[in-house]
Design a protein around this motif. Sequence first.
Motif, PDB file in Angstrom:
ATOM      1  N   SER A 116       0.865  -1.185   0.000  1.00 32.68           N
ATOM      2  CA  SER A 116       0.000   0.000   0.000  1.00 32.68           C
ATOM      3  C   SER A 116       0.898   1.230   0.000  1.00 32.68           C
ATOM      4  CB  SER A 116      -0.890   0.009   1.253  1.00 32.68           C
ATOM      5  OG  SER A 116      -0.092   0.186   2.412  1.00 32.68           O
ATOM      6  N   GLU A 173       3.816  16.516   0.417  1.00 38.99           N
ATOM      7  CA  GLU A 173       2.927  16.204  -0.701  1.00 38.99           C
ATOM      8  C   GLU A 173       2.656  17.513  -1.398  1.00 38.99           C
ATOM      9  OE1 GLU A 173      -0.810  14.732   0.844  1.00 38.99           O
ATOM     10  OE2 GLU A 173       0.243  13.161   1.945  1.00 38.99           O
ATOM     11  N   THR A 204      -2.719   3.084  -5.326  1.00 35.49           N
ATOM     12  CA  THR A 204      -4.169   2.936  -5.167  1.00 35.49           C
ATOM     13  C   THR A 204      -4.956   4.006  -5.918  1.00 35.49           C
ATOM     14  OG1 THR A 204      -3.542   2.322  -2.917  1.00 35.49           O
ATOM     15  CG2 THR A 204      -5.885   2.607  -3.336  1.00 35.49           C
ATOM     16  N   LYS A 205      -4.362   5.153  -6.106  1.00 37.05           N
ATOM     17  CA  LYS A 205      -5.079   6.298  -6.660  1.00 37.05           C
ATOM     18  C   LYS A 205      -4.928   6.321  -8.187  1.00 37.05           C
ATOM     19  CE  LYS A 205      -5.599   6.876  -2.283  1.00 37.05           C
ATOM     20  NZ  LYS A 205      -4.681   7.682  -1.475  1.00 37.05           N
ATOM     21  N   LEU A 244      -9.856   8.880  -4.240  1.00 37.14           N
ATOM     22  CA  LEU A 244      -9.610   9.777  -5.382  1.00 37.14           C
ATOM     23  C   LEU A 244      -8.786   9.040  -6.420  1.00 37.14           C
ATOM     24  CD1 LEU A 244      -6.382  11.070  -5.268  1.00 37.14           C
ATOM     25  CD2 LEU A 244      -7.310  11.778  -3.097  1.00 37.14           C
TER      26      LEU A 244
HETATM   27  C1  LIG Z   1      -4.075   7.429  -0.182  1.00 35.71           C
HETATM   28  C2  LIG Z   1      -2.838   8.169   0.067  1.00 35.71           C
HETATM   29  C3  LIG Z   1      -1.775   7.594   0.770  1.00 35.71           C
HETATM   30  C4  LIG Z   1      -1.842   6.215   1.377  1.00 35.71           C
HETATM   31  O1  LIG Z   1      -1.936   5.231   0.408  1.00 35.71           O
HETATM   32  P1  LIG Z   1      -2.649   3.807   0.657  1.00 35.71           P
HETATM   33  O2  LIG Z   1      -2.460   3.128  -0.647  1.00 35.71           O
HETATM   34  O3  LIG Z   1      -4.068   4.093   1.020  1.00 35.71           O
HETATM   35  O4  LIG Z   1      -1.917   3.159   1.770  1.00 35.71           O
HETATM   36  C5  LIG Z   1      -0.626   8.339   0.922  1.00 35.71           C
HETATM   37  N1  LIG Z   1      -0.522   9.584   0.426  1.00 35.71           N
HETATM   38  C6  LIG Z   1      -1.534  10.174  -0.253  1.00 35.71           C
HETATM   39  C7  LIG Z   1      -1.357  11.550  -0.767  1.00 35.71           C
HETATM   40  C8  LIG Z   1      -2.730   9.495  -0.456  1.00 35.71           C
HETATM   41  O5  LIG Z   1      -3.726  10.080  -1.105  1.00 35.71           O
END
Ligand SMILES: *Cc1c(COP(=O)(O)O)cnc(C)c1O
Length: 409
Positions: A101, A170, A223-224, A353
Motif C-alpha cells: 500500500s 505532498e 491505489t489512486k 480519489l
Molecule cells: C491514499 C494516500 C496515501 C496512502 O496510500 P494507501 O495506498 O491508502 O496506503 C498516501 N498519500 C496520499 C497523498 C494518499 O492520497
Amino acid sequence: MTCTTQSDPGLPDEPVGATEAPGFATRAVRAGQRRTEEGEHAEPIFTTSSFVFSSAAEAAARFAGEVEGNIYSRFTNPTVRTFEERLAALEGGECCVAAASGMAAILALCLGTLEAGDHVVVSRSVFGSTSSLFSKYLARFGVATTFVPLTDPAAWEAAIGTRTRMLFCETPSNPLTEMADLRELAEIAHRGGCRLVVDNCFCTPALQRPLELGADVVVHSATKYLDGQGRCVGGAVVGDRKLVGEAVFGVLRTAGPTMSPFNAWVFLKGLETLELRMQAHARAAEQLAHWLDAHPAVARVHYPGLPQHPQHHLIGAQQRSGGGIVSFAVRGARAEAWRVIDSTRMISITANLGDAKTTITHPATTTHGRLSDAERADAGITESLLRVAVGLESVADIQADLARGLAVS
Ligand SMILES: *Cc1c(COP(=O)(O)O)cnc(C)c1O
C-alpha cells in the motif's frame, strides 16, 4: 526490487527520437516487459509464491546472492518487477520497490533510512495516516517529527537540526491544492544535509517528476491514479540504487508488506493509460473549477490551474497542469456543503480519489475529521469546504450533478 539504468527520461511531450531515451508514453506502455518463450503479448501474472532451481548448487548460489534470480515472491516476483521498472522509468529514478500500500511504502522508507534519535520535518498538510505514522508510531521508536506549513520555506529551513534526516511533503496538498516549490525545498534539504521525499500521488509522473526537480525520493499510493479505476491497494518508493534498492528493499523483503503480482498487473495496465487519463482528469477539473468560480453559491475555489491560486506560477515550471482535484467552499456552513453532497445522483460519495468515477467528500467530517477544531481551522479546512476528485465522465454531467445542491436559496 528493480533498478533500471534509464537515466534520461525526457519530457512527456517530446517526440520519440528527440533524446536517446524513449518518450514518456512509450515507457508507460513498454518499459519493464520481458517476454517469456510463450510469446505472450500482454504481461503475464506470475501467481507463484516460490520459484524452483535446476539443482542444489543453483539454489545455493541464488540464496548466497552469487547468481541473480527469483527465490520467493516476498523478495521478488516477475510481474511486480515489471511494474517497478515501468514506474522507475516514468519517474526518472534508478530504482523502484513496490509495496502492499502507499502507507507500507512510506513505512518501509522510514524503517530503511531512519533510526532512534533521528528527526524529520513533515508538511502539516499530508495524508492523515502519514501524519499519524510519524507523530504516533515512529515517535515511539525515537524518531521525532516537526510539522511545518507546506508553503513556508523559512519554516522548513528553521526546523532543520543536527539530527534531521528527511523533509517529507505532498504537493499539491489535500484538499486545498497548495503547492510547495520543490526546487527550493530540495535546496533547503540539501543545504541542511537531509533528503527531500515527495509523495507524488496527486500529480503522478505524468504531470510532475520530483526527482528531476531535485527531490531524492518519490513515494506513491498506487491505489489512486496509477490504478486509475479504484480496484487495488498498492504503493511504491522510487529513488537511487543504494537507498531504495538496498535500504528500502531490505525492509520490504524482511518485514513483508510486498505487492501482490495480481495488483502489480492491474497497476501495469493503469500505467499504460496514465498520461491520457491525467490529461483528461486535469482538463475536466480545470473546466469545473472555472464553472464553480463563476457560480453565485460558491465562495471560494482551490485549483492550481486558476490564475488566482497563490502558487499558479508553478504551473508549467513544476507541474504540467492543475491536476484532477478541485476543492471549493460553498456560501454557508456544514448544512449547505452537505446539501451539495446529498443532492448528487451520479457522483460517488467517497473519500477515495484518482478514479474514473468522480468522487465528492466533506473533508471536515471525513478525511480531516480526527483533527481538533483548532487544527482544522489552522489547516484551512472549513465546514463549508468540499473536495471533488474529478473523474472521466462528461463534464456537463458532473456540473449538472453539483448544480442541483448549489441552487442559490
Ligand atoms: C491514499 C494516500 C496515501 C496512502 O496510500 P494507501 O495506498 O491508502 O496506503 C498516501 N498519500 C496520499 C497523498 C494518499 O492520497
